[in-house]
Design a protein around this motif. Structure first.
Motif, PDB file in Angstrom:
ATOM      1  N   VAL A 191       0.855  -1.189   0.000  1.00  9.36           N
ATOM      2  CA  VAL A 191       0.000   0.000   0.000  1.00  9.36           C
ATOM      3  C   VAL A 191       0.889   1.235   0.000  1.00  9.36           C
ATOM      4  O   VAL A 191       2.049   1.183   0.409  1.00  9.36           O
ATOM      5  N   GLU A 192       0.318   2.325  -0.446  1.00  8.91           N
ATOM      6  CA  GLU A 192       1.054   3.579  -0.519  1.00  8.91           C
ATOM      7  C   GLU A 192       0.162   4.689   0.011  1.00  8.91           C
ATOM      8  O   GLU A 192      -1.041   4.710  -0.241  1.00  8.91           O
ATOM      9  N   GLY A 193       0.741   5.619   0.765  1.00  6.68           N
ATOM     10  CA  GLY A 193      -0.071   6.716   1.283  1.00  6.68           C
ATOM     11  C   GLY A 193       0.764   7.763   1.982  1.00  6.68           C
ATOM     12  O   GLY A 193       1.923   7.518   2.345  1.00  6.68           O
ATOM     13  N   ASP A 194       0.171   8.938   2.154  1.00  7.98           N
ATOM     14  CA  ASP A 194       0.797   9.992   2.942  1.00  7.98           C
ATOM     15  C   ASP A 194       0.698   9.632   4.417  1.00  7.98           C
ATOM     16  O   ASP A 194      -0.273   9.004   4.858  1.00  7.98           O
ATOM     17  N   VAL A 195       1.691  10.054   5.186  1.00  5.23           N
ATOM     18  CA  VAL A 195       1.752   9.720   6.606  1.00  5.23           C
ATOM     19  C   VAL A 195       1.197  10.866   7.447  1.00  5.23           C
ATOM     20  O   VAL A 195       1.525  12.031   7.221  1.00  5.23           O
ATOM     21  N   VAL A 196       0.370  10.496   8.421  1.00  6.65           N
ATOM     22  CA  VAL A 196      -0.114  11.452   9.413  1.00  6.65           C
ATOM     23  C   VAL A 196       0.397  10.984  10.769  1.00  6.65           C
ATOM     24  O   VAL A 196       0.148   9.841  11.173  1.00  6.65           O
ATOM     25  N   GLY A 197       1.127  11.838  11.465  1.00  2.00           N
ATOM     26  CA  GLY A 197       1.737  11.457  12.721  1.00  2.00           C
ATOM     27  C   GLY A 197       0.914  11.837  13.934  1.00  2.00           C
ATOM     28  O   GLY A 197       0.246  12.890  13.942  1.00  2.00           O
ATOM     29  N   TYR A 198       0.964  11.005  14.961  1.00  5.04           N
ATOM     30  CA  TYR A 198       0.275  11.251  16.228  1.00  5.04           C
ATOM     31  C   TYR A 198       1.248  10.957  17.366  1.00  5.04           C
ATOM     32  O   TYR A 198       2.013   9.990  17.301  1.00  5.04           O
ATOM     33  N   PRO A 199       1.219  11.741  18.424  1.00  5.39           N
ATOM     34  CA  PRO A 199       2.166  11.533  19.523  1.00  5.39           C
ATOM     35  C   PRO A 199       1.831  10.348  20.416  1.00  5.39           C
ATOM     36  O   PRO A 199       2.674   9.882  21.178  1.00  5.39           O
ATOM     37  N   SER A 200       0.585   9.856  20.328  1.00  9.07           N
ATOM     38  CA  SER A 200       0.164   8.781  21.220  1.00  9.07           C
ATOM     39  C   SER A 200      -1.064   8.091  20.650  1.00  9.07           C
ATOM     40  O   SER A 200      -1.722   8.595  19.728  1.00  9.07           O
ATOM     41  N   LEU A 201      -1.376   6.930  21.215  1.00 10.90           N
ATOM     42  CA  LEU A 201      -2.605   6.231  20.844  1.00 10.90           C
ATOM     43  C   LEU A 201      -3.822   7.079  21.181  1.00 10.90           C
ATOM     44  O   LEU A 201      -4.796   7.115  20.418  1.00 10.90           O
ATOM     45  N   ALA A 202      -3.779   7.771  22.306  1.00  8.32           N
ATOM     46  CA  ALA A 202      -4.909   8.627  22.690  1.00  8.32           C
ATOM     47  C   ALA A 202      -5.158   9.699  21.640  1.00  8.32           C
ATOM     48  O   ALA A 202      -6.321  10.027  21.327  1.00  8.32           O
ATOM     49  N   ALA A 203      -4.088  10.258  21.086  1.00  5.00           N
ATOM     50  CA  ALA A 203      -4.248  11.279  20.049  1.00  5.00           C
ATOM     51  C   ALA A 203      -4.879  10.686  18.796  1.00  5.00           C
ATOM     52  O   ALA A 203      -5.712  11.329  18.139  1.00  5.00           O
ATOM     53  N   LEU A 204      -4.505   9.473  18.443  1.00  5.33           N
ATOM     54  CA  LEU A 204      -5.127   8.815  17.292  1.00  5.33           C
ATOM     55  C   LEU A 204      -6.603   8.554  17.572  1.00  5.33           C
ATOM     56  O   LEU A 204      -7.455   8.767  16.704  1.00  5.33           O
ATOM     57  N   ARG A 205      -6.925   8.122  18.770  1.00  6.35           N
ATOM     58  CA  ARG A 205      -8.327   7.894  19.122  1.00  6.35           C
ATOM     59  C   ARG A 205      -9.146   9.180  18.991  1.00  6.35           C
ATOM     60  O   ARG A 205     -10.329   9.146  18.639  1.00  6.35           O
ATOM     61  N   ALA A 206      -8.519  10.304  19.289  1.00  2.26           N
ATOM     62  CA  ALA A 206      -9.230  11.582  19.268  1.00  2.26           C
ATOM     63  C   ALA A 206      -9.364  12.172  17.861  1.00  2.26           C
ATOM     64  O   ALA A 206     -10.050  13.184  17.673  1.00  2.26           O
ATOM     65  N   ALA A 207      -8.722  11.546  16.882  1.00  2.00           N
ATOM     66  CA  ALA A 207      -8.793  12.063  15.504  1.00  2.00           C
ATOM     67  C   ALA A 207     -10.222  11.991  14.988  1.00  2.00           C
ATOM     68  O   ALA A 207     -11.018  11.127  15.383  1.00  2.00           O
ATOM     69  N   LYS A 208     -10.546  12.892  14.089  1.00  2.00           N
ATOM     70  CA  LYS A 208     -11.890  12.924  13.513  1.00  2.00           C
ATOM     71  C   LYS A 208     -12.099  11.701  12.626  1.00  2.00           C
ATOM     72  O   LYS A 208     -11.165  11.145  12.058  1.00  2.00           O
ATOM     73  N   ALA A 209     -13.358  11.295  12.511  1.00  2.00           N
ATOM     74  CA  ALA A 209     -13.698  10.179  11.635  1.00  2.00           C
ATOM     75  C   ALA A 209     -13.243  10.487  10.217  1.00  2.00           C
ATOM     76  O   ALA A 209     -13.408  11.617   9.732  1.00  2.00           O
ATOM     77  N   ASP A 210     -12.664   9.518   9.559  1.00  2.00           N
ATOM     78  CA  ASP A 210     -12.172   9.638   8.177  1.00  2.00           C
ATOM     79  C   ASP A 210     -11.018  10.617   8.016  1.00  2.00           C
ATOM     80  O   ASP A 210     -10.654  10.959   6.884  1.00  2.00           O
ATOM     81  N   GLU A 211     -10.428  11.065   9.131  1.00  2.00           N
ATOM     82  CA  GLU A 211      -9.277  11.970   9.035  1.00  2.00           C
ATOM     83  C   GLU A 211      -8.106  11.304   8.323  1.00  2.00           C
ATOM     84  O   GLU A 211      -7.272  11.967   7.701  1.00  2.00           O
ATOM     85  N   LEU A 212      -8.072   9.984   8.398  1.00  2.00           N
ATOM     86  CA  LEU A 212      -6.954   9.231   7.829  1.00  2.00           C
ATOM     87  C   LEU A 212      -7.330   8.494   6.545  1.00  2.00           C
ATOM     88  O   LEU A 212      -6.585   7.609   6.107  1.00  2.00           O
ATOM     89  N   LYS A 213      -8.429   8.832   5.939  1.00  2.00           N
ATOM     90  CA  LYS A 213      -8.892   8.087   4.776  1.00  2.00           C
ATOM     91  C   LYS A 213      -7.819   8.046   3.681  1.00  2.00           C
ATOM     92  O   LYS A 213      -7.351   9.083   3.215  1.00  2.00           O
ATOM     93  N   GLY A 214      -7.409   6.820   3.337  1.00  2.00           N
ATOM     94  CA  GLY A 214      -6.402   6.636   2.298  1.00  2.00           C
ATOM     95  C   GLY A 214      -4.985   6.930   2.739  1.00  2.00           C
ATOM     96  O   GLY A 214      -4.060   6.902   1.917  1.00  2.00           O
ATOM     97  N   LYS A 215      -4.777   7.171   4.023  1.00  2.00           N
ATOM     98  CA  LYS A 215      -3.448   7.549   4.516  1.00  2.00           C
ATOM     99  C   LYS A 215      -2.876   6.491   5.463  1.00  2.00           C
ATOM    100  O   LYS A 215      -3.554   5.532   5.842  1.00  2.00           O
ATOM    101  N   ILE A 216      -1.624   6.696   5.823  1.00  2.00           N
ATOM    102  CA  ILE A 216      -0.937   5.803   6.755  1.00  2.00           C
ATOM    103  C   ILE A 216      -0.737   6.541   8.070  1.00  2.00           C
ATOM    104  O   ILE A 216      -0.191   7.653   8.089  1.00  2.00           O
ATOM    105  N   ALA A 217      -1.199   5.937   9.161  1.00  2.00           N
ATOM    106  CA  ALA A 217      -1.034   6.545  10.485  1.00  2.00           C
ATOM    107  C   ALA A 217       0.321   6.163  11.064  1.00  2.00           C
ATOM    108  O   ALA A 217       0.833   5.060  10.827  1.00  2.00           O
ATOM    109  N   TYR A 218       0.893   7.089  11.822  1.00  2.00           N
ATOM    110  CA  TYR A 218       2.119   6.803  12.575  1.00  2.00           C
ATOM    111  C   TYR A 218       1.909   7.270  14.005  1.00  2.00           C
ATOM    112  O   TYR A 218       1.448   8.389  14.257  1.00  2.00           O
ATOM    113  N   ILE A 219       2.269   6.398  14.968  1.00  2.00           N
ATOM    114  CA  ILE A 219       2.184   6.755  16.387  1.00  2.00           C
ATOM    115  C   ILE A 219       3.590   6.740  16.979  1.00  2.00           C
ATOM    116  O   ILE A 219       4.303   5.737  16.897  1.00  2.00           O
ATOM    117  N   GLY A 220       3.960   7.852  17.590  1.00  2.00           N
ATOM    118  CA  GLY A 220       5.255   7.954  18.257  1.00  2.00           C
ATOM    119  C   GLY A 220       5.167   7.395  19.667  1.00  2.00           C
ATOM    120  O   GLY A 220       4.752   6.276  19.885  1.00  2.00           O
TER     121      GLY A 220
END
Length: 464
Positions: free
Chosen positions: A129-158
């Motif tokens: 798969v290929e996609g732009d990366v969206v970074g988050y400082p924690s799992l909690a921050a990813l949980r707080a992301a808006k619905a579909d904020e990552l559509k077609g993208k790759i998530a990264y958690i620090g």
């Protein structure tokens, strides 16, 4: 010092012996526990066992042919060492095996990344798969992301794991490994990367199971992998610069619905109270990138050597000592749960239990989890351990990962707490190999365990 105590729990005492009076260690027994510990410091059977396992078997992924070879090795080794009632108790489980694993930054600065797939991850397919990366400082921050904020993208958690002597940073950092794939899927991502759950700055990625394997199917998440810490730092620097980072990500693991694992069990039958069991545990399986020397070949060497020394130096103890080498720990404590299900009718006869599963660092604390009014009696089992330099701990011991279900069923446990300062430098990485074990440190563990099991198997005390 000889002392007598009334059971705080009459029912538990009756289940065990039909008596209400129990006897603690005598001065002679306390002295013997010290003597055994000092003698064992000069022995290296524990190291020889780890060397044999890691050399003759190697990696031992749960449910695979390699884990079967480990069971065959264990049965042969335990019989050769003179243990009785050596057998395997089998159970079934789903099996996951990794395939190709590769990731690379395509834009803005093309370069490869060191990754490793997380246990239970789904596949990207052979095209990746290929996609732009969206970074988050924690799992909690990813949980707080808006619905579909990552559509077609790759998530990264620090989120950097905190290095501690007792490994307490692992529970916090491990949450992102267990849940990132499922949360990222809810947000529309095509894949997720996490900073490795580890403490090393070496370029090794750390694997580990996501959700625990159970009898129920685990829902699919997005493909998930861990980045080596230096690669995570590199990715974060580029993201922090404001550049858009595009990644190509390939994982091709395979899953099958049914495989076989098992717990290897061996005993030293008790001569006076053979129905009463002192359980020593470790887990036999390992992850597949290294030889599992620290996790948990060391534990296997420690408990088997301690029990063998007890057999040789004291002949038959009063109580039965049972060694359990659990299968399929890494994928979700499957062997620990299977043991409780298979032995539910005799759990009341388990006097006390403990597991060695935190590497080969020296023991620095002795912890208990005993019933009300029984803490002093349980702490007495650590007499020889404390003479080796360990401090007394509290009454909140876990006993070890595979003992979770046993502990929940009311079996008293102790923890011989090891120094884990560098444990998570090696844990679940390709660097978990025999050369990382100090033979003298391992001998220190065996000495401590020998002194503990000698008292537990030969005194009349109960701990419920």
């Amino acid at each position: 010092m000889r002392y007598f105590k009334l059971f705080s729990g009459l029912a538990a005492g009756l289940l065990l012996t039909g008596q209400t009076l129990a006897q603690g260690p005598t001065p002679a027994q306390l002295a013997k526990s010290e003597e055994l510990a000092q003698w064992a410091l000069g022995q290296h059977l524990g190291y020889e066992i780890v060397e044999s396992l890691t050399t003759e078997v190697g990696p031992r992924l749960a449910g695979t042919e390699a884990e079967e070879r480990a069971r065959n090795w264990a049965v042969a080794k335990l019989k050769k060492l003179g243990f009785k009632n050596v057998r395997v108790e089998y159970f079934d489980l789903p099996v996951w095996e990794r395939g190709l694993e590769r990731a690379e930054i395509l834009e803005p600065y093309p370069q490869p990344l060191v990754i490793i797939g997380l246990g239970g991850s789904t596949s990207t397919g052979h095209q990746g798969v290929e996609g732009d990366v969206v970074g988050y400082p924690s799992l909690a921050a990813l949980r707080a992301a808006k619905a579909d904020e990552l559509k077609g993208k790759i998530a990264y958690i620090g989120e950097v794991m905190t290095r501690t002597q007792d490994g307490s940073g692992y529970g916090v950092a491990g949450q992102k490994r267990r849940e990132a794939a499922y949360v990222a899927k809810e947000k529309g991502a095509v894949a997720v990367l996490i900073r490795s759950v580890g403490t090393t700055s070496n370029r090794f990625a750390h694997t580990g199971q996501m959700r625990r394997v159970t009898s129920q199917p685990i829902p699919d998440g997005v493909p998930a992998a861990a980045l080596a810490a230096p690669d995570a730092d590199q990715l974060e620097r580029i993201l922090d610069s404001g550049e858009t980072v595009r990644i190509h990500f390939l994982l091709t693991p395979e899953s099958r619905p049914a495989g076989r694992s098992g717990n290897v069990i061996a005993e030293i039958p008790g001569k006076k109270k053979p129905e009463e069991i002192v359980l020593l545990g470790a887990h036999l399986d390992s992850w597949d990138m290294a030889t599992g020397a620290v996790d948990d070949g060391a534990g296997v060497g420690i408990v088997v050597a301690a029990a063998k020394h007890l057999m040789d130096e004291t002949k038959r103890p009063d109580r039965t000592v049972r060694v359990v080498l659990f299968g399929a720990e890494e994928v979700g404590l499957v062997g620990g749960k299977a043991y409780v299900e298979a032995h539910k009718d005799e759990l009341a006869q388990h006097v006390i239990a403990s597991e060695s599963d935190f590497g080969a660092g020296r023991i620095w604390r002795f912890e208990t989890r005993a019933g009300e009014g029984r803490i002093e009696a349980a702490q007495a089992l650590g007499h020889g351990v404390k003479k080796l330099g360990a401090a007394p701990g509290g009454n909140t011991a876990s006993g070890g990962p595979d003992l979770l279900f046993m502990r929940q069923a009311g079996v008293p446990v102790v923890t011989l707490k090891q120094n884990g300062w560098d444990y998570f430098d090696l844990h679940h990485t390709p660097n978990d190999t025999l050369d990382k074990i100090d033979p003298d440190d391992l001998a220190h563990n065996v000495a401590a365990w020998l002194s503990f099991v000698y008292l537990a198997a030969n005194t009349g005390e109960y701990y419920r």
